[in-house]
Design a protein around this motif. Structure first.
Motif, PDB file in Angstrom:
ATOM      1  N   ILE A   1     -31.528  -9.744  15.395  1.00  0.00           N
ATOM      2  CA  ILE A   1     -31.817  -8.823  14.290  1.00  0.00           C
ATOM      3  C   ILE A   1     -31.707  -9.562  12.965  1.00  0.00           C
ATOM      4  O   ILE A   1     -31.015 -10.587  12.859  1.00  0.00           O
ATOM      5  N   ASP A   2     -32.373  -9.016  11.936  1.00  0.00           N
ATOM      6  CA  ASP A   2     -32.289  -9.634  10.607  1.00  0.00           C
ATOM      7  C   ASP A   2     -32.250  -8.614   9.473  1.00  0.00           C
ATOM      8  O   ASP A   2     -32.289  -8.985   8.300  1.00  0.00           O
ATOM      9  N   SER A   3     -32.186  -7.306   9.803  1.00  0.00           N
ATOM     10  CA  SER A   3     -32.125  -6.319   8.719  1.00  0.00           C
ATOM     11  C   SER A   3     -31.631  -4.966   9.230  1.00  0.00           C
ATOM     12  O   SER A   3     -31.843  -4.607  10.390  1.00  0.00           O
ATOM     13  N   VAL A   4     -30.973  -4.257   8.311  1.00  0.00           N
ATOM     14  CA  VAL A   4     -30.543  -2.875   8.548  1.00  0.00           C
ATOM     15  C   VAL A   4     -31.030  -2.052   7.356  1.00  0.00           C
ATOM     16  O   VAL A   4     -30.821  -2.442   6.203  1.00  0.00           O
TER      17      VAL A   4
ATOM     18  N   LYS B   1     -32.751   7.374  -1.718  1.00  0.00           N
ATOM     19  CA  LYS B   1     -33.137   5.990  -1.946  1.00  0.00           C
ATOM     20  C   LYS B   1     -32.933   5.191  -0.665  1.00  0.00           C
ATOM     21  O   LYS B   1     -31.879   5.274  -0.046  1.00  0.00           O
ATOM     22  N   GLU B   2     -33.960   4.452  -0.296  1.00  0.00           N
ATOM     23  CA  GLU B   2     -33.879   3.600   0.890  1.00  0.00           C
ATOM     24  C   GLU B   2     -33.356   2.218   0.497  1.00  0.00           C
ATOM     25  O   GLU B   2     -33.824   1.619  -0.478  1.00  0.00           O
ATOM     26  N   PHE B   3     -32.360   1.744   1.244  1.00  0.00           N
ATOM     27  CA  PHE B   3     -31.766   0.435   0.969  1.00  0.00           C
ATOM     28  C   PHE B   3     -31.975  -0.482   2.164  1.00  0.00           C
ATOM     29  O   PHE B   3     -31.740  -0.093   3.316  1.00  0.00           O
ATOM     30  N   VAL B   4     -32.417  -1.714   1.853  1.00  0.00           N
ATOM     31  CA  VAL B   4     -32.672  -2.717   2.888  1.00  0.00           C
ATOM     32  C   VAL B   4     -31.611  -3.805   2.784  1.00  0.00           C
ATOM     33  O   VAL B   4     -31.470  -4.449   1.742  1.00  0.00           O
TER      34      VAL B   4
ATOM     35  N   VAL C   1     -30.396   5.238  10.511  1.00  0.00           N
ATOM     36  CA  VAL C   1     -30.030   3.825  10.370  1.00  0.00           C
ATOM     37  C   VAL C   1     -30.989   3.020  11.251  1.00  0.00           C
ATOM     38  O   VAL C   1     -30.932   3.106  12.477  1.00  0.00           O
ATOM     39  N   ARG C   2     -31.861   2.281  10.591  1.00  0.00           N
ATOM     40  CA  ARG C   2     -32.883   1.519  11.329  1.00  0.00           C
ATOM     41  C   ARG C   2     -32.488   0.049  11.372  1.00  0.00           C
ATOM     42  O   ARG C   2     -32.058  -0.519  10.360  1.00  0.00           O
ATOM     43  N   ILE C   3     -32.639  -0.534  12.522  1.00  0.00           N
ATOM     44  CA  ILE C   3     -32.285  -1.941  12.708  1.00  0.00           C
ATOM     45  C   ILE C   3     -33.501  -2.691  13.239  1.00  0.00           C
ATOM     46  O   ILE C   3     -34.151  -2.256  14.201  1.00  0.00           O
ATOM     47  N   TYR C   4     -33.791  -3.849  12.601  1.00  0.00           N
ATOM     48  CA  TYR C   4     -34.957  -4.665  12.995  1.00  0.00           C
ATOM     49  C   TYR C   4     -34.531  -6.108  13.233  1.00  0.00           C
ATOM     50  O   TYR C   4     -33.504  -6.560  12.737  1.00  0.00           O
TER      51      TYR C   4
END
Length: 738
Positions: free
Chosen positions: A641-644, A693-696, A735-738
């Motif tokens: 993974i590299d982002s939440v 607000k969406e936070f990456v 909570v999205r994880i990529y």
């Protein structure tokens, strides 16, 4: 509900509703305890009204109601025995039942007889008769089906709160709602008359309360307001009494009083100056508890209130009173010291008890919202529980009466996605854990029509048809409920609401969308809120499709869906963002406790692929009150993974703020965690309005099986905030994880 839809549906139901003998069902709301359908009909073309000496005023009410339906009696006479043919007869007889508000209604082919154990019971019988008169689309049927009814209520308090402060409502409108309450056997109008945004009742001793406090300057510069004169109050109280409705005034204290402080700032902690509030919310300026003149002012106000309202109850609010001013006021600190009080919560108890003692000395009983429990409850106070059922439970365990009106079921200002008709129908006013010997202290319930976002012309669509369910619940909460049968009676009842001129709304959200994720695909299901709808949807704004059954989506998508009835749009469209990511269906653990009302659909809702919208009550947001959001997401196997990514909500007037900080940790073994991202959102807490607000949180690609995410609650409302010092909310969705 659109009147065109209702007309078509009611015409189809008309022959069924009017010939009740074929269906063995009375279309009366609330449903009577006992009823028997008899053969034959009473003809309303020619009749005379008779009443005993105690029932003449109720007979006049009956005559007035019949006139509205274009049936007229030539006059009203004193009761004759034996009963004459072609007559409607009204009697009060306390010996017919041990129950208060009891009535018998007999309709046979020769006469109608209504008996009440008391005046209120007789009035209920009158309105049952009025509901039984067939009417549809302006056409009367003079044949009234013969029936026998024995009926009485389970709860003695069956109320509606009408907030005329945030938005002012005319006396004619208030009377109209008294009519609606009486028609549905509700017996309390809780009249909310003072607020931060407006003082609505004339007080002779303090004319500035209406000269200043009744008017606010809106954000566009316009002046908004209004108030009721004493003569208007007397007129409304008398109107309600004639219909068996008791008016309970609410005079807010110690909080929700900025309009009063704008008029008389000397009763505040700071001395002002103040302006009548134009925003909604909770404000830190409240009555000064350390100033004896404050109590003199309130006692003088209450003296005039008591003269106007014969009700044995006076509601004093007592809710949402921030302690910030008291904590920083030398007079309040001295009061705490002089009275040997521990803290400002006990100071509020002192304040309420002092007012309760004064009201009791005037022969009245105090009601307050469940915050009056804090610091100790006044001896004779009744608690109105709104923050769930806990306040009622605590009150009755100590022998105090309670009225149950929780936000979960009774707040009719909430949209249908939070409280629909079926949810109100399933409301049980008696908390689960009430000891059997304390049940008697649950005196009833109430639906609350707060008006922050509901000016007068929108109130009908909020209250109806949900009031029908509340009236049934409070009249006789059955052991076994059948919502489908109730729903059928509601459909038949719409023709009566049409006659009453009610601009009712929908029973529920037209569409609900659910999604199951399996084997890399979303299985999306659309559910109809009511029958006879056609559902349509679009995926990514492409082809419009008529919904037939569950459909499959393989990737992230925007889904828009809407309902149509009789070729006309029905309700608002529903638009949902569906996200495909690696955490879908993952295990959730170590989750902090979220608010019961804002659960988002449960623990795993934060990894179900559905993102919340601009309504924080839409069922997709999890809310944390005064605590951080923290959760551990566990994959079935190690992933790269590299982002939440997650979204957080802000609406500062509801004490909801973007978190101060967001942190992400990962672990391979569940024991050793490494910080991967730390973000401090640069969003001003003062930013107004509803938004999210969406936070990456990005970081170099790593292997992980366990991901811990933490969002730090803003903490407490800041000094500049109207509710300074109060705990704040944090709202999170997917909570999205990529």
């Amino acid at each position: 509900m659109n009147k065109f839809y209702t007309l078509i549906f009611c015409l189809a139901l008309y022959s069924i509703a009017c010939n009740t003998s074929e269906r063995n069902e009375l279309f009366i709301i609330p449903k009577p305890k006992e009823s028997i359908i008899l053969s034959s009909y009473f003809n309303l073309d020619n009749f005379h009204i008779y009443a005993d000496n105690n029932s003449v005023s109720v007979a006049n009410l009956l005559g007035s109601e019949l006139n509205k339906l274009d049936y007229a009696s030539d006059s009203i006479s004193l009761f004759e025995n034996p009963i004459l043919d072609h007559s409607i007869n009204l009697l009060i007889d306390s010996t017919i039942s041990k129950y208060s508000e009891y009535y018998d209604l007999v309709i046979n082919k020769n006469f109608i007889l209504i008996k009440g154990s008391d005046r209120e019971g007789l009035i209920h019988g009158v309105y049952s008769l009025i509901q039984l008169i067939p009417r549809s689309s302006g056409i009367n049927d003079s044949k009234l089906a013969c029936v026998k009814i024995n009926d009485y209520p389970k709860f003695k308090w069956r109320g509606l709160l009408l907030d005329c402060c945030r938005h002012f409502m005319s006396t004619d409108f208030v009377k109209r709602y008294i009519d609606h309450l009486a028609y549905h056997k509700m017996n309390v109008l809780h009249w909310h008359l003072t607020e931060d945004q407006g003082w609505r009742i004339e007080i002779d001793k303090y004319p500035k309360l209406t000269d200043v406090g009744a008017w606010r300057k809106e954000k566009d510069g316009s002046i908004y307001g209004g108030f009721y004169t004493k003569e208007q109050i007397k007129e409304v109280v008398d109107y309600a009494y004639k219909r068996g409705v008791n008016i309970v005034p609410e005079i807010e204290l110690p909080g929700h009083c900025v309009a009063a402080l704008a008029s008389y700032p000397e009763y505040s902690c700071t001395g002002g100056p103040f302006e009548v509030e134009k925003d909604w919310g909770v404000f830190k300026d409240i009555y000064c508890a350390g100033n004896d003149s404050t109590f003199g002012f309130l006692e003088n106000v209450l003296d005039e209130i008591i003269e106007l309202f014969p009700s044995k109850y006076i509601h004093i609010g007592g809710d949402e009173a921030p302690k910030y001013r008291w904590e920083n006021c030398s007079k309040c600190k001295k009061r705490i010291q002089d009275e040997n009080i521990q803290d400002t919560h006990e100071l509020q108890s002192y304040f309420i008890q002092r007012i309760e003692n004064y009201i009791s000395g005037k022969g009245k009983k105090l009601i307050g919202w469940d915050e009056i429990l804090e610091g100790g409850l006044a001896n004779n106070a009744t608690v109105q529980s709104w923050r769930g059922f806990e306040g009622a439970l605590e009150a009755v365990k100590t022998g105090h009466d309670a009225i149950v009106s929780p936000t979960s079921h009774a707040y009719f200002d909430y949209d249908l996605d939070a409280i629909d008709l079926e949810k109100v129908y399933n409301f049980d006013p008696i908390p689960i854990d009430v000891p059997s010997d304390k049940v008697k202290h649950i005196i009833g319930g109430e639906c609350n029509m707060w008006s922050e976002r509901a000016p007068q012309n929108t109130v009908d669509s909020k209250v109806f048809p949900r009031l029908l369910a509340m009236s049934e619940v409070l009249w006789d909460y059955p052991t076994i409920k059948d919502y489908n049968l109730f729903y059928e009676r509601v459909q038949a009842h719409y023709k009566r609401l049409d006659v009453l001129g009610v601009n009712y709304g929908l029973e529920t959200q037209p569409i609900d969308m659910t999604s199951e994720y399996e084997d890399g695909q979303f299985y999306v299901t659309l559910n109809k809120g009511v029958k006879d709808l056609k559902l349509f949807f679009q995926i990514n704004q492409e082809e419009t499709v008529l919904y037939d059954s569950t459909f499959i989506i393989s990737e992230s998508a925007n889904i828009k869906t809407w309902a149509v009835k009789n070729n006309v749009s029905y309700g608002d469209s529903l638009e949902i963002e569906l996200y495909k990511h690696k955490a879908l269906g993952a295990k959730i653990s170590d989750l902090n406790t979220y608010g019961k009302t804002y659960d988002g659909g449960g623990d795993n809702s934060i990894v179900n692929g559905l993102r919340g919208g601009l309504n924080f009550r839409d069922g997709h947001w999890q809310g944390y009150f005064g605590t951080d959001f923290e959760a551990t997401i566990t994959f079935d196997s190690i992933q790269r993974i590299d982002s939440v990514i997650s979204s957080f909500y802000q609406y500062n007037l509801s004490w909801i703020f973007i978190p101060k900080q967001i942190l992400v940790y990962t672990s391979v073994d569940g024991d050793n965690y490494f910080k991967r991202a730390k973000l401090s959102p640069q969003i001003s807490a003062k930013q107004e309005g509803h938004f999210f607000k969406e936070f990456v949180m990005s970081f170099p690609e790593v292997e992980a099986k366990y991901i811990k995410i933490k969002a730090v609650n803003y903490g407490v409302c800041p000094d500049w905030h109207p509710a300074a010092g109060s705990k704040s909310w944090l709202f999170v969705d997917e909570v999205r994880i990529y």
